[in-house]
Design a protein around this motif. Structure first.
Motif, PDB file in Angstrom:
ATOM      1  N   ALA A  74      32.782  92.204  61.767  1.00  0.00           N
ATOM      2  CA  ALA A  74      32.353  92.569  63.124  1.00  0.00           C
ATOM      3  C   ALA A  74      33.191  91.836  64.169  1.00  0.00           C
ATOM      4  CB  ALA A  74      30.868  92.240  63.300  1.00  0.00           C
ATOM      5  N   LEU A  75      33.464  90.554  63.932  1.00  0.00           N
ATOM      6  CA  LEU A  75      34.298  89.784  64.858  1.00  0.00           C
ATOM      7  C   LEU A  75      35.713  90.337  64.918  1.00  0.00           C
ATOM      8  CD1 LEU A  75      33.187  86.116  63.997  1.00  0.00           C
ATOM      9  CD2 LEU A  75      32.804  87.305  66.180  1.00  0.00           C
ATOM     10  N   GLU A  76      36.267  90.664  63.732  1.00  0.00           N
ATOM     11  CA  GLU A  76      37.632  91.186  63.690  1.00  0.00           C
ATOM     12  C   GLU A  76      37.746  92.512  64.432  1.00  0.00           C
ATOM     13  OE1 GLU A  76      41.449  91.636  60.806  1.00  0.00           O
ATOM     14  OE2 GLU A  76      39.527  91.153  59.870  1.00  0.00           O
ATOM     15  N   LYS A  77      36.762  93.357  64.249  1.00  0.00           N
ATOM     16  CA  LYS A  77      36.751  94.665  64.933  1.00  0.00           C
ATOM     17  C   LYS A  77      36.736  94.468  66.455  1.00  0.00           C
ATOM     18  CE  LYS A  77      34.196  99.007  65.053  1.00  0.00           C
ATOM     19  NZ  LYS A  77      32.842  99.580  65.012  1.00  0.00           N
ATOM     20  N   TYR A  78      35.921  93.513  66.901  1.00  0.00           N
ATOM     21  CA  TYR A  78      35.823  93.229  68.340  1.00  0.00           C
ATOM     22  C   TYR A  78      37.127  92.651  68.880  1.00  0.00           C
ATOM     23  CZ  TYR A  78      33.954  91.569  72.796  1.00  0.00           C
ATOM     24  OH  TYR A  78      33.742  91.343  74.140  1.00  0.00           O
ATOM     25  N   LEU A  79      37.705  91.713  68.121  1.00  0.00           N
ATOM     26  CA  LEU A  79      38.968  91.077  68.549  1.00  0.00           C
ATOM     27  C   LEU A  79      40.112  92.098  68.611  1.00  0.00           C
ATOM     28  CD1 LEU A  79      38.753  87.741  66.524  1.00  0.00           C
ATOM     29  CD2 LEU A  79      38.613  87.971  69.002  1.00  0.00           C
ATOM     30  N   ALA A  80      40.127  93.016  67.648  1.00  0.00           N
ATOM     31  CA  ALA A  80      41.170  94.039  67.637  1.00  0.00           C
ATOM     32  C   ALA A  80      41.111  94.878  68.907  1.00  0.00           C
ATOM     33  CB  ALA A  80      40.999  94.944  66.408  1.00  0.00           C
ATOM     34  N   LYS A  81      39.907  95.023  69.455  1.00  0.00           N
ATOM     35  CA  LYS A  81      39.720  95.837  70.665  1.00  0.00           C
ATOM     36  C   LYS A  81      40.073  95.042  71.924  1.00  0.00           C
ATOM     37  CE  LYS A  81      35.494  96.840  71.938  1.00  0.00           C
ATOM     38  NZ  LYS A  81      34.137  97.433  71.888  1.00  0.00           N
ATOM     39  N   VAL A  82      39.557  93.806  72.033  1.00  0.00           N
ATOM     40  CA  VAL A  82      39.724  93.059  73.309  1.00  0.00           C
ATOM     41  C   VAL A  82      40.987  92.209  73.363  1.00  0.00           C
ATOM     42  CG1 VAL A  82      37.248  93.039  73.764  1.00  0.00           C
ATOM     43  CG2 VAL A  82      38.297  91.092  72.579  1.00  0.00           C
ATOM     44  N   ASN A  83      41.566  91.865  72.220  1.00  0.00           N
ATOM     45  CA  ASN A  83      42.747  90.977  72.215  1.00  0.00           C
ATOM     46  C   ASN A  83      44.063  91.721  72.005  1.00  0.00           C
ATOM     47  OD1 ASN A  83      40.890  88.915  72.454  1.00  0.00           O
ATOM     48  ND2 ASN A  83      41.878  87.582  70.969  1.00  0.00           N
ATOM     49  N   LYS A  84      44.005  93.047  72.021  1.00  0.00           N
ATOM     50  CA  LYS A  84      45.250  93.804  71.734  1.00  0.00           C
ATOM     51  C   LYS A  84      46.271  93.608  72.866  1.00  0.00           C
ATOM     52  CE  LYS A  84      43.185  98.095  73.463  1.00  0.00           C
ATOM     53  NZ  LYS A  84      42.693  99.414  73.111  1.00  0.00           N
ATOM     54  N   GLN A 101      41.552  83.573  62.437  1.00  0.00           N
ATOM     55  CA  GLN A 101      42.137  82.544  63.293  1.00  0.00           C
ATOM     56  C   GLN A 101      43.655  82.709  63.412  1.00  0.00           C
ATOM     57  OE1 GLN A 101      40.310  78.193  63.881  1.00  0.00           O
ATOM     58  NE2 GLN A 101      41.222  78.485  61.883  1.00  0.00           N
ATOM     59  N   GLN A 102      44.288  82.941  62.268  1.00  0.00           N
ATOM     60  CA  GLN A 102      45.747  83.085  62.256  1.00  0.00           C
ATOM     61  C   GLN A 102      46.190  84.423  62.841  1.00  0.00           C
ATOM     62  OE1 GLN A 102      46.562  82.346  58.092  1.00  0.00           O
ATOM     63  NE2 GLN A 102      47.034  80.191  58.469  1.00  0.00           N
ATOM     64  N   LYS A 103      45.507  85.484  62.442  1.00  0.00           N
ATOM     65  CA  LYS A 103      45.900  86.840  62.852  1.00  0.00           C
ATOM     66  C   LYS A 103      45.776  87.055  64.355  1.00  0.00           C
ATOM     67  CE  LYS A 103      44.967  91.704  61.740  1.00  0.00           C
ATOM     68  NZ  LYS A 103      44.133  92.623  60.916  1.00  0.00           N
ATOM     69  N   TYR A 104      44.689  86.524  64.958  1.00  0.00           N
ATOM     70  CA  TYR A 104      44.436  86.792  66.381  1.00  0.00           C
ATOM     71  C   TYR A 104      44.691  85.571  67.268  1.00  0.00           C
ATOM     72  CZ  TYR A 104      42.435  91.130  64.696  1.00  0.00           C
ATOM     73  OH  TYR A 104      42.267  92.356  64.088  1.00  0.00           O
ATOM     74  N   LYS A 105      45.198  84.490  66.669  1.00  0.00           N
ATOM     75  CA  LYS A 105      45.523  83.265  67.413  1.00  0.00           C
ATOM     76  C   LYS A 105      44.324  82.778  68.245  1.00  0.00           C
ATOM     77  CE  LYS A 105      49.844  83.355  65.993  1.00  0.00           C
ATOM     78  NZ  LYS A 105      49.611  84.174  64.795  1.00  0.00           N
ATOM     79  N   VAL A 106      43.161  82.736  67.596  1.00  0.00           N
ATOM     80  CA  VAL A 106      41.958  82.235  68.263  1.00  0.00           C
ATOM     81  C   VAL A 106      41.543  80.919  67.607  1.00  0.00           C
ATOM     82  CG1 VAL A 106      41.093  84.490  69.009  1.00  0.00           C
ATOM     83  CG2 VAL A 106      40.431  83.617  66.761  1.00  0.00           C
ATOM     84  N   LYS A 107      40.823  80.115  68.362  1.00  0.00           N
ATOM     85  CA  LYS A 107      40.309  78.840  67.833  1.00  0.00           C
ATOM     86  C   LYS A 107      38.865  79.069  67.390  1.00  0.00           C
ATOM     87  CE  LYS A 107      39.811  73.958  69.140  1.00  0.00           C
ATOM     88  NZ  LYS A 107      38.392  73.671  69.047  1.00  0.00           N
ATOM     89  N   ILE A 108      38.576  78.807  66.109  1.00  0.00           N
ATOM     90  CA  ILE A 108      37.216  78.970  65.598  1.00  0.00           C
ATOM     91  C   ILE A 108      36.673  77.605  65.184  1.00  0.00           C
ATOM     92  CG2 ILE A 108      35.716  80.082  63.897  1.00  0.00           C
ATOM     93  CD1 ILE A 108      37.686  82.361  63.670  1.00  0.00           C
ATOM     94  N   ASP A 109      35.564  77.213  65.821  1.00  0.00           N
ATOM     95  CA  ASP A 109      34.874  75.971  65.453  1.00  0.00           C
ATOM     96  C   ASP A 109      33.588  76.316  64.709  1.00  0.00           C
ATOM     97  OD1 ASP A 109      36.794  74.389  66.624  1.00  0.00           O
ATOM     98  OD2 ASP A 109      35.732  74.218  68.546  1.00  0.00           O
ATOM     99  N   PHE A 110      33.161  75.408  63.855  1.00  0.00           N
ATOM    100  CA  PHE A 110      31.927  75.595  63.082  1.00  0.00           C
ATOM    101  C   PHE A 110      30.973  74.453  63.394  1.00  0.00           C
ATOM    102  CE2 PHE A 110      35.375  77.628  60.855  1.00  0.00           C
ATOM    103  CZ  PHE A 110      34.848  78.853  60.473  1.00  0.00           C
ATOM    104  N   ARG A 111      29.735  74.814  63.687  1.00  0.00           N
ATOM    105  CA  ARG A 111      28.733  73.791  63.983  1.00  0.00           C
ATOM    106  C   ARG A 111      27.336  74.344  63.666  1.00  0.00           C
ATOM    107  NH1 ARG A 111      28.257  69.496  67.624  1.00  0.00           N
ATOM    108  NH2 ARG A 111      26.251  68.497  67.180  1.00  0.00           N
ATOM    109  N   PRO A 112      26.675  73.807  62.647  1.00  0.00           N
ATOM    110  CA  PRO A 112      25.324  74.303  62.334  1.00  0.00           C
ATOM    111  C   PRO A 112      24.358  74.023  63.491  1.00  0.00           C
ATOM    112  CG  PRO A 112      26.203  72.916  60.567  1.00  0.00           C
ATOM    113  CD  PRO A 112      27.090  72.727  61.749  1.00  0.00           C
TER     114      PRO A 112
END
Length: 247
Positions: A237-247, A24-35
């Motif tokens: 897996a999420l971090e790898k994807y974010l590193a690719k699309v949010n660069k 969340q901090q590294k890529y400045k994304v909003k992460i919500d949690f909901r079961p």
């Protein structure tokens, strides 16, 4: 397309140093949690109706923390005094450690697998004359009964809790760039709540091959997959994807 929002279909982590918060901090994304799913315990009466008498078993097989909680809850409801001689076969180290919530670890016979259920096979094999109880949910992985039947041991499955789909109606008008799923039931919950769901630009992240299959069966496009050799966890897996699309 850049990712700005992620919905993780699980409860929010209780630990402060969760990798989700770092992402969340590294890529400045909003992460919500909901079961998307929740667990409902079976009553002692429902367990008895399955012709289960806890006194008849010498070994308990535990495949999740839920199975630990609900075994001891039902035992208490039945006024069954758990004997010190009872053996516990835990699928993983995490489940074995969790058992300490209910028993004094060093005074009990606890056998621990590596991770997969089949890792317990050599341990169970040593006690072929025992009677094994498997307190589990109504949704049991196919490999569990297959493995136990191959071992030719005396075992019985008991439904001690059920996986139910949560009400997500308040999310109807909320859009996320990524939805992360961890079980086939989570995918089913999405479509039970939103039968007209259309993926469009939403990225779907899945954990496990059975979750992936369920997503594909619902004609969803899977964009992020875990575990893999490079990404053994969903967060990686999420971090790898974010590193690719949010660069």
């Amino acid at each position: 397309m850049k990712v700005k929002t992620i919905l993780v279909s699980q409860p929010e982590p209780k630990v402060e140093n969760s990798p989700y918060f770092e992402i969340q901090q590294k890529y400045k994304v909003k992460i919500d949690f909901r079961p998307f799913i929740h667990v409902e315990g079976a009553t002692a009466k429902e367990v008895r109706q399955q012709k289960i008498d806890l006194n008849n078993y010498t070994s308990i097989i535990l495949t999740s923390k839920n199975s630990v909680d609900h075994f001891f809850r039902v035992a208490e409801e039945m006024r069954y005094k758990v004997p010190e001689t009872l053996k516990y076969f835990c699928q993983s180290e995490a489940i074995a450690y969790y058992l300490q919530k209910y028993v004094v670890y060093r005074k009990r016979k606890i056998y621990v697998g590596m991770k997969d259920f089949k890792d317990l096979s050599p341990l169970i094999k040593k006690f072929k004359d025992d009677k094994f109880l498997l307190p589990a949910s109504d949704k049991l992985n196919d490999d569990v009964p297959l493995t136990l039947n191959e071992l030719n041991v005396d075992w019985k499955q008991g439904v001690f809790f059920r996986t139910a789909m949560s009400d997500l109606s308040d999310l109807r008008d909320v859009k996320y760039d990524v939805l992360a799923f961890f079980s086939p039931t989570g995918i089913n919950s999405l479509f039970m709540n939103f039968p007209d769901f259309e993926q469009n630009e939403t990225r779907i992240a899945v954990f496990g091959s059975t979750t992936q299959k369920e997503a594909l069966d619902h004609n969803l496009r899977v964009d992020i997959m875990a575990p893999s050799a490079e990404s053994p966890s969903m967060t990686m897996a999420l971090e790898k994807y974010l590193a690719k699309v949010n660069k």
